[in-house]
Design a protein around this motif. Structure first.
Motif, PDB file in Angstrom:
ATOM      1  N   PHE A   1    -107.005 -92.802   2.113  1.00 24.69           N
ATOM      2  CA  PHE A   1    -106.493 -92.842   0.741  1.00 24.69           C
ATOM      3  C   PHE A   1    -107.613 -92.949  -0.275  1.00 24.69           C
ATOM      4  O   PHE A   1    -108.714 -93.418   0.011  1.00 24.69           O
TER       5      PHE A   1
ATOM      6  N   ASP B   1    -106.884 -92.469  -4.746  1.00 28.86           N
ATOM      7  CA  ASP B   1    -105.808 -92.813  -5.680  1.00 28.86           C
ATOM      8  C   ASP B   1    -104.499 -92.161  -5.245  1.00 28.86           C
ATOM      9  O   ASP B   1    -103.503 -92.178  -5.955  1.00 28.86           O
ATOM     10  N   ARG B   2    -104.517 -91.601  -4.036  1.00 29.20           N
ATOM     11  CA  ARG B   2    -103.346 -91.000  -3.390  1.00 29.20           C
ATOM     12  C   ARG B   2    -103.606 -90.997  -1.892  1.00 29.20           C
ATOM     13  O   ARG B   2    -104.707 -91.336  -1.447  1.00 29.20           O
TER      14      ARG B   2
ATOM     15  N   TYR C   1     -99.771 -96.867  -2.162  1.00 26.20           N
ATOM     16  CA  TYR C   1     -99.284 -95.759  -1.345  1.00 26.20           C
ATOM     17  C   TYR C   1     -99.608 -95.921   0.145  1.00 26.20           C
ATOM     18  O   TYR C   1     -98.718 -95.761   0.991  1.00 26.20           O
TER      19      TYR C   1
END
Length: 327
Positions: free
Chosen positions: A147, A149-150, A181
């Protein structure tokens, strides 16, 4: 009383029919043959007064057939057992229902391109992650999340270690840092394992502060309640905000935090984590006086088998005494 294989109860009636046939037809044949050695007229004289006495041995044969059929069907009873423990106790139960599972979560944000003593963060992280996966026990499913920022890479828990290792080699840094996430994804993967009472854990590796601290922290209580510890590894110098953030995650979920300021320390931390994963167990702690009623299955096949053996011995003795025929 319950049965593991109730369909095998049919073996009792079938055996009873066979024994009855042998009792009626076989008796005359074998008895006449044996008696003819003593008296040539025995075959024509019949069995005479022996017939009424043979009802007893017939009853024993029917009983034997019933006992054998029940023993083969796997009879058992369920009893309630009171369990009490005083003081502090820890139960270690090997997993028999589902395979244990571990999810490796790796930060691949842009800062992972930076260097630490001994190498570049992302390169050392790949080596350490490879070491962890290779040392995982064969019976553990391993998943991988990368990961920034996503979610950059998502590989659900699998027994195919080659796929996991190939995915680790493909990791490249870039982007920001958000924890929500990957933690949500890891939680969704491991929940089904917990339904089957399997042991699970998460290894979370990061080198920076997340931009979504308020959001991801709401997930930590769910990890704790499900018994999914998160072991964190912070890549960077000790004492800064990033280390405190990962200590918070580990402490809130029942895991442990490791800090690695160099390549050597990072590899050492992953070796320690590999050892912990090698002894994954279901653990239940009890403090003070704990108790409860549990159901326990008690098998009875042995009792019916012993009874069948005893009946067989009685039958052999009775038949031999009456007519000299063994069965």
């Amino acid at each position: 009383m319950y049965f593991e294989k109730p369909e095998l109860l049919l073996a009792g009636p079938l055996l009873a029919v066979l024994l009855y046939y042998l009792h009626v037809k076989g008796y005359r044949r074998f008895y006449a043959k044996k008696s003819s050695l003593k008296n040539p007229l025995a075959a024509y004289a019949g069995t005479g007064g022996a017939e009424p006495r043979r009802l007893g041995t017939l009853a024993l044969k029917v009983l034997l057939a019933v006992l054998v059929g029940v023993a083969l069907a796997g009879p058992y009873i369920v009893v309630e057992k009171r369990v009490e423990r005083s003081g502090s106790a820890e139960l270690n139960v090997s997993l028999n229902v589902a395979r244990p599972a571990a999810v490796l979560v790796v930060d691949v944000s842009g800062s992972m391109e930076d260097s630490i003593p001994g190498g570049v963060k992302i390169e050392v992280a790949r080596r350490a992650a490879t070491l962890l996966v290779e040392r995982m026990p064969g019976g553990v499913d391993v998943g991988l999340l990368a990961f920034s920022d996503r979610i950059v890479l998502s590989l659900p828990p699998t027994g195919d270690r080659r796929r996991v290792l190939d995915a680790i080699e493909s990791l490249k840094p870039g982007g920001g840092t958000m924890y929500t996430y990957p933690l949500q994804a890891a939680l969704s993967w491991l929940k089904p394992y917990k339904l089957f009472n399997a042991s699970t854990l998460v290894v979370f590796v990061s080198d920076g502060l997340p931009a979504d601290a308020a959001t991801y922290r709401t997930l930590l209580s769910e990890f704790r309640s499900l018994g999914i510890p998160v072991y964190t590894v912070y890549i960077g110098p000790g004492g800064d905000e990033g280390e405190r953030e990962l200590k918070l995650i580990a402490g809130s979920t029942g895991g442990e935090e490791y800090t690695a300021g160099s390549a050597e320390e990072l590899l050492k931390a992953f070796k320690t984590l590999a050892e912990k994963a090698s002894s994954i167990l279901v653990r239940a702690s009890a403090v003070g006086v704990a108790g409860g009623v549990v159901e326990e299955k008690v098998g009875l096949s042995w009792a019916f088998a012993v009874s069948a053996l005893i009946v067989t011995l009685i039958l052999l003795y009775a038949r031999s005494r009456e007519s000299g025929v063994a069965f």
